[in-house]
Design a protein around this motif. Sequence first.
Motif, short mmCIF file in Angstrom:
data_model
loop_
_atom_site.label_atom_id
_atom_site.label_comp_id
_atom_site.label_asym_id
_atom_site.label_seq_id
_atom_site.Cartn_x
_atom_site.Cartn_y
_atom_site.Cartn_z
N TYR A 192 -2.38 2.01 -16.49
CA TYR A 192 -1.53 0.86 -16.82
C TYR A 192 -0.32 0.71 -15.92
O TYR A 192 0.36 -0.31 -15.98
CB TYR A 192 -1.04 0.97 -18.27
N LYS A 193 -0.04 1.69 -15.08
CA LYS A 193 1.17 1.65 -14.27
C LYS A 193 0.88 1.15 -12.85
O LYS A 193 -0.27 1.10 -12.41
CB LYS A 193 1.81 3.04 -14.21
N VAL A 194 1.94 0.81 -12.13
CA VAL A 194 1.83 0.30 -10.76
C VAL A 194 2.64 1.19 -9.82
O VAL A 194 3.82 1.46 -10.07
CB VAL A 194 2.34 -1.16 -10.66
N SER A 195 2.01 1.62 -8.76
CA SER A 195 2.69 2.40 -7.73
C SER A 195 3.43 1.47 -6.77
O SER A 195 2.81 0.56 -6.21
CB SER A 195 1.68 3.25 -6.95
N PRO A 196 4.73 1.66 -6.55
CA PRO A 196 5.46 0.83 -5.58
C PRO A 196 4.85 0.92 -4.18
O PRO A 196 4.83 -0.08 -3.45
CB PRO A 196 6.88 1.42 -5.61
N GLU A 197 4.34 2.09 -3.82
CA GLU A 197 3.70 2.25 -2.51
C GLU A 197 2.47 1.37 -2.39
O GLU A 197 2.27 0.67 -1.40
CB GLU A 197 3.29 3.72 -2.29
N VAL A 198 1.62 1.41 -3.41
CA VAL A 198 0.39 0.62 -3.38
C VAL A 198 0.73 -0.87 -3.39
O VAL A 198 0.10 -1.67 -2.68
CB VAL A 198 -0.54 0.97 -4.56
N CYS A 199 1.72 -1.25 -4.16
CA CYS A 199 2.15 -2.65 -4.22
C CYS A 199 2.59 -3.14 -2.84
O CYS A 199 2.18 -4.21 -2.39
CB CYS A 199 3.29 -2.80 -5.23
N THR A 200 3.42 -2.36 -2.17
CA THR A 200 3.89 -2.72 -0.82
C THR A 200 2.71 -2.84 0.14
O THR A 200 2.61 -3.79 0.91
CB THR A 200 4.88 -1.67 -0.30
N HIS A 201 1.82 -1.86 0.07
CA HIS A 201 0.65 -1.86 0.95
C HIS A 201 -0.20 -3.11 0.74
O HIS A 201 -0.62 -3.76 1.70
CB HIS A 201 -0.19 -0.62 0.67
N GLU A 202 -0.45 -3.46 -0.51
CA GLU A 202 -1.33 -4.59 -0.80
C GLU A 202 -0.72 -5.92 -0.35
O GLU A 202 -1.43 -6.82 0.10
CB GLU A 202 -1.65 -4.63 -2.29
N ARG A 203 0.58 -6.05 -0.46
CA ARG A 203 1.25 -7.27 0.00
C ARG A 203 1.11 -7.41 1.52
O ARG A 203 0.84 -8.50 2.04
CB ARG A 203 2.72 -7.27 -0.40
N ILE A 204 1.29 -6.30 2.22
CA ILE A 204 1.16 -6.30 3.68
C ILE A 204 -0.26 -6.66 4.09
O ILE A 204 -0.48 -7.55 4.92
CB ILE A 204 1.56 -4.92 4.25
N SER A 239 -6.64 -6.44 -19.95
CA SER A 239 -5.21 -6.73 -19.88
C SER A 239 -4.69 -6.85 -18.46
O SER A 239 -5.30 -6.35 -17.51
CB SER A 239 -4.43 -5.62 -20.61
N ASP A 240 -3.57 -7.54 -18.31
CA ASP A 240 -2.85 -7.63 -17.06
C ASP A 240 -1.58 -6.78 -17.16
O ASP A 240 -1.03 -6.58 -18.26
CB ASP A 240 -2.44 -9.08 -16.75
N LYS A 241 -1.09 -6.32 -16.02
CA LYS A 241 0.12 -5.50 -16.02
C LYS A 241 1.35 -6.42 -15.98
O LYS A 241 1.45 -7.28 -15.10
CB LYS A 241 0.10 -4.56 -14.82
N PRO A 242 2.25 -6.26 -16.94
CA PRO A 242 3.40 -7.16 -17.06
C PRO A 242 4.22 -7.28 -15.77
O PRO A 242 4.68 -8.38 -15.43
CB PRO A 242 4.23 -6.52 -18.18
N GLU A 243 4.40 -6.17 -15.05
CA GLU A 243 5.23 -6.22 -13.84
C GLU A 243 4.57 -7.03 -12.72
O GLU A 243 5.22 -7.36 -11.73
CB GLU A 243 5.56 -4.81 -13.35
N CYS A 244 3.27 -7.35 -12.88
CA CYS A 244 2.57 -8.14 -11.87
C CYS A 244 2.47 -9.62 -12.24
O CYS A 244 1.87 -10.41 -11.51
CB CYS A 244 1.15 -7.59 -11.66
N ASP A 245 3.06 -9.98 -13.38
CA ASP A 245 2.98 -11.36 -13.84
C ASP A 245 3.54 -12.33 -12.80
O ASP A 245 4.66 -12.15 -12.31
CB ASP A 245 3.76 -11.50 -15.16
N GLY A 246 2.76 -13.33 -12.46
CA GLY A 246 3.20 -14.34 -11.50
C GLY A 246 2.92 -14.00 -10.05
O GLY A 246 3.11 -14.84 -9.17
N CYS A 247 2.44 -12.78 -9.77
CA CYS A 247 2.15 -12.39 -8.38
C CYS A 247 0.87 -13.09 -7.93
O CYS A 247 -0.17 -13.01 -8.59
CB CYS A 247 1.99 -10.88 -8.27
N ALA A 248 0.95 -13.75 -6.79
CA ALA A 248 -0.17 -14.56 -6.31
C ALA A 248 -1.39 -13.73 -5.92
O ALA A 248 -2.51 -14.24 -5.91
CB ALA A 248 0.28 -15.41 -5.12
#
Length: 370
Positions: free
Chosen positions: A339-351, A308-317
């Motif tokens: 199944y959850k996403v950490s806002p910290e990890v998300c920010t880090h990965e984008r950077i 499965s994919d995480k819904p909140e990540c849908d469309g993220c390149a």
Amino acid sequence: MNLLLSLTERCNLRCSYCYYKDSQVDRKIDMSDEVLEASLRLALERTIDQKQSFFNVTFFGGEPLLRMDAIYWSVRFVKKFVKENRSRFPGDFQYGFHVNTNGTLLTDEICKFLKKENFKIFLSLDGPERKHNISRRTVDGKGCFKLISPNIPVLSQMRTSVISVVTRKHVRGLSRAVEWLFDQGFKSVTTAVDFDGKWTGEDFDALAYEYQKMALLWLKYRKQERDFYLGTIQDKISFRLLDVRQKEYSCFIFKGGLGISANGQVFPCSRFITSAEDAKYKLGSVFDSKNKLFNGPVAKDLRNYLKSDKPECDGCAIRYRCSAHECGCNAFYTTGSVYKVSPEVCTHERILAAICDEALAKRQELGELF
């Protein structure tokens, strides 16, 4: 198959960011001989059942060098088992041994053994003394760099991969610490961020600055044609160039990996391991049947996660090369659920992804192959 064995919960250090500091509070349990043998048999038989061509044992803790007796025995057991069952493995089957260590307990005898058996060593080292001692301390609160420093020359000439943890206190000067590690002779270095839920925008700005300098260091070493691996930068670039999902390329959760606690509980990977009876994502015990372990409700849930994919990540390149989306261990450690996403990890990965993409573009502008 990657089998991770928590040989002991005992450790001679008390690192501030240890992700087992809560799940192994007492730090007393050692893996029994009975559990050790059952763990190895379980993983080897699953390797055969899955027709996998490799079997790696990683000795973990606590500090696994406190259980050299168990390591010696395990190596002998695996060799004997493979020899006696060679016809059951694929023709290209290979096995190997790894150890995660803080490097403070090494002796000449241990080093000789690790070299003889071609061990891959994952060494916890955060840089030079001032940097290393920020969070890696002994039981009585003293910095431990002087315990490991005599072993650095030997370790740097072995199959050693350095893992440096980055806390909010470690950020500034990170790139210099990484360069220092390469200057000691190490050829493989990876940094790992301690996501504690307290990273600020200012902290991330400082980290981005250090990552930019690390990307420049990667480019410089590439141009020099050095034999090196800077995983923090190179992994993100590799996922893009190879056009593969992190979950499929480098994640072995459940399908190709098992983690076993000191008391014999079976988990899908390393970060889940605990001896607590009420542990989440516990598959069962090494003494349970294979059907119960790999077809029970937890196993079914993990299979669903892998598909499965995480819904909140849908469309993220970048979602398929992002630890927030792809790494079950990271998700569990930072959110309590795969199944959850950490806002910290998300920010880090984008950077990090943006900086790595820029480094790749510069590399390609020079007309040089990756």
